[in-house]
Scaffold this motif. Structure first.
Motif, PDB file in Angstrom:
ATOM      1  N   SER A   4      99.362 -40.463  51.355  1.00 22.16           N
ATOM      2  CA  SER A   4      98.906 -39.630  52.461  1.00 22.16           C
ATOM      3  C   SER A   4      99.355 -40.195  53.801  1.00 22.16           C
ATOM      4  O   SER A   4      99.587 -39.456  54.740  1.00 22.16           O
ATOM      5  CB  SER A   4      97.394 -39.450  52.428  1.00 22.16           C
ATOM      6  N   TRP A   7     103.040 -38.933  54.089  1.00 23.18           N
ATOM      7  CA  TRP A   7     103.284 -37.498  54.050  1.00 23.18           C
ATOM      8  C   TRP A   7     103.485 -36.898  55.416  1.00 23.18           C
ATOM      9  O   TRP A   7     104.364 -36.098  55.619  1.00 23.18           O
ATOM     10  CB  TRP A   7     102.138 -36.767  53.366  1.00 23.18           C
ATOM     11  N   GLN A  22     105.471 -36.426  44.288  1.00 18.75           N
ATOM     12  CA  GLN A  22     104.069 -36.397  44.695  1.00 18.75           C
ATOM     13  C   GLN A  22     103.679 -35.008  45.183  1.00 18.75           C
ATOM     14  O   GLN A  22     102.622 -34.486  44.848  1.00 18.75           O
ATOM     15  CB  GLN A  22     103.802 -37.444  45.781  1.00 18.75           C
ATOM     16  N   ARG A  23     104.539 -34.408  45.956  1.00 21.87           N
ATOM     17  CA  ARG A  23     104.266 -33.069  46.479  1.00 21.87           C
ATOM     18  C   ARG A  23     104.268 -32.029  45.358  1.00 21.87           C
ATOM     19  O   ARG A  23     103.450 -31.117  45.343  1.00 21.87           O
ATOM     20  CB  ARG A  23     105.277 -32.721  47.565  1.00 21.87           C
ATOM     21  N   SER A  25     103.443 -32.651  42.363  1.00 21.96           N
ATOM     22  CA  SER A  25     102.175 -32.888  41.678  1.00 21.96           C
ATOM     23  C   SER A  25     101.026 -32.186  42.404  1.00 21.96           C
ATOM     24  O   SER A  25     100.140 -31.598  41.767  1.00 21.96           O
ATOM     25  CB  SER A  25     101.913 -34.396  41.597  1.00 21.96           C
ATOM     26  N   GLU A  26     101.046 -32.215  43.733  1.00 22.67           N
ATOM     27  CA  GLU A  26     100.026 -31.506  44.522  1.00 22.67           C
ATOM     28  C   GLU A  26     100.093 -30.004  44.249  1.00 22.67           C
ATOM     29  O   GLU A  26      99.065 -29.339  44.145  1.00 22.67           O
ATOM     30  CB  GLU A  26     100.213 -31.776  46.019  1.00 22.67           C
ATOM     31  N   ASN A  29      98.505 -29.353  40.964  1.00 21.11           N
ATOM     32  CA  ASN A  29      97.043 -29.376  41.100  1.00 21.11           C
ATOM     33  C   ASN A  29      96.535 -28.065  41.692  1.00 21.11           C
ATOM     34  O   ASN A  29      95.509 -27.527  41.252  1.00 21.11           O
ATOM     35  CB  ASN A  29      96.605 -30.543  41.989  1.00 21.11           C
ATOM     36  N   THR A  45      95.772 -29.905  51.631  1.00 24.37           N
ATOM     37  CA  THR A  45      94.997 -30.478  50.531  1.00 24.37           C
ATOM     38  C   THR A  45      93.858 -31.329  51.074  1.00 24.37           C
ATOM     39  O   THR A  45      93.830 -31.658  52.265  1.00 24.37           O
ATOM     40  CB  THR A  45      95.889 -31.362  49.638  1.00 24.37           C
ATOM     41  N   SER A  47      93.479 -34.337  50.732  1.00 27.33           N
ATOM     42  CA  SER A  47      94.014 -35.610  51.226  1.00 27.33           C
ATOM     43  C   SER A  47      94.738 -35.452  52.567  1.00 27.33           C
ATOM     44  O   SER A  47      95.233 -36.424  53.122  1.00 27.33           O
ATOM     45  CB  SER A  47      94.969 -36.211  50.195  1.00 27.33           C
ATOM     46  N   PHE A  49      97.436 -33.364  53.120  1.00 32.59           N
ATOM     47  CA  PHE A  49      98.832 -32.960  52.977  1.00 32.59           C
ATOM     48  C   PHE A  49      98.984 -31.454  53.212  1.00 32.59           C
ATOM     49  O   PHE A  49      98.261 -30.649  52.629  1.00 32.59           O
ATOM     50  CB  PHE A  49      99.366 -33.339  51.595  1.00 32.59           C
ATOM     51  N   LEU A  51     100.348 -28.703  52.157  1.00 33.11           N
ATOM     52  CA  LEU A  51     101.039 -28.165  50.983  1.00 33.11           C
ATOM     53  C   LEU A  51     101.700 -26.823  51.279  1.00 33.11           C
ATOM     54  O   LEU A  51     102.808 -26.563  50.814  1.00 33.11           O
ATOM     55  CB  LEU A  51     100.062 -28.029  49.802  1.00 33.11           C
TER      56      LEU A  51
END
Length: 156
Positions: A4, A7, A22-23, A25-26, A29, A45, A47, A49, A51
């Motif tokens: 984070s 990012w 990682q992105r 993966s977000e 999710n 998100t 965290s 981010f 997205l």
């Protein structure tokens, strides 16, 4: 590593393979939670981010030919939507087809909102406006006609 932190502050981390993973993966999710990949542009998100902006940047990179075939395939496999406007039209058409099955006609009241929250009445009005302005593609016109779409509300 605290992703984070990077990012929002490191341009190089955005293009690094581990940053992309990682992105991605977000996005996975988000899909697990929402059952789709249509991330709103301003969505952030938990965290922190952004997205929605990342998803938009993937569409832009795709249009410019800047995404690797592997990334395109992985996004496709996840159910990524490359053309949001087309997908929104298709959703409206699916909702209209369901309405017809349930009601035996396509005369949708302006106030109609489907169980999923889709404002079908507004979508139908928009199709009529596009039709009246000559802005509806022949393919869409045919699909609506084949479904039994009523173009003149006076005939309801």
């Amino acid at each position: 590593m605290n992703w984070s932190f990077f990012w929002g502050s490191s341009r190089s981390s955005r293009s690094s393979p581990s940053g992309w993973e990682q992105r991605f993966s977000e996005l996975g999710n988000f899909k697990d939670t929402n059952s789709h990949c249509l991330v709103p542009m301003l969505y952030t998100t938990a965290s922190g981010f952004a997205l929605g902006k990342w998803v938009g940047s993937q569409r832009t990179a795709y249009k410019k030919g800047q995404l690797t075939p592997e990334r395109i395939q992985r996004l496709d496999d996840l159910g990524f939507v490359w053309d949001v406007l087309t997908e929104q039209w298709e959703q409206g058409f699916r909702e209209l087809a369901s309405f017809k099955v349930a009601n035996n006609h396509c005369r949708v009241p302006q106030s109609c909102k489907t169980a999923s929250g889709f404002t079908l009445g507004n979508w139908v009005s928009q199709q009529i406006r596009f039709y009246n302005k000559g802005q509806l593609t022949p393919e869409r016109l045919k699909r609506l006609d084949d479904l039994g779409f009523v173009w003149d509300a006076q005939k309801w």
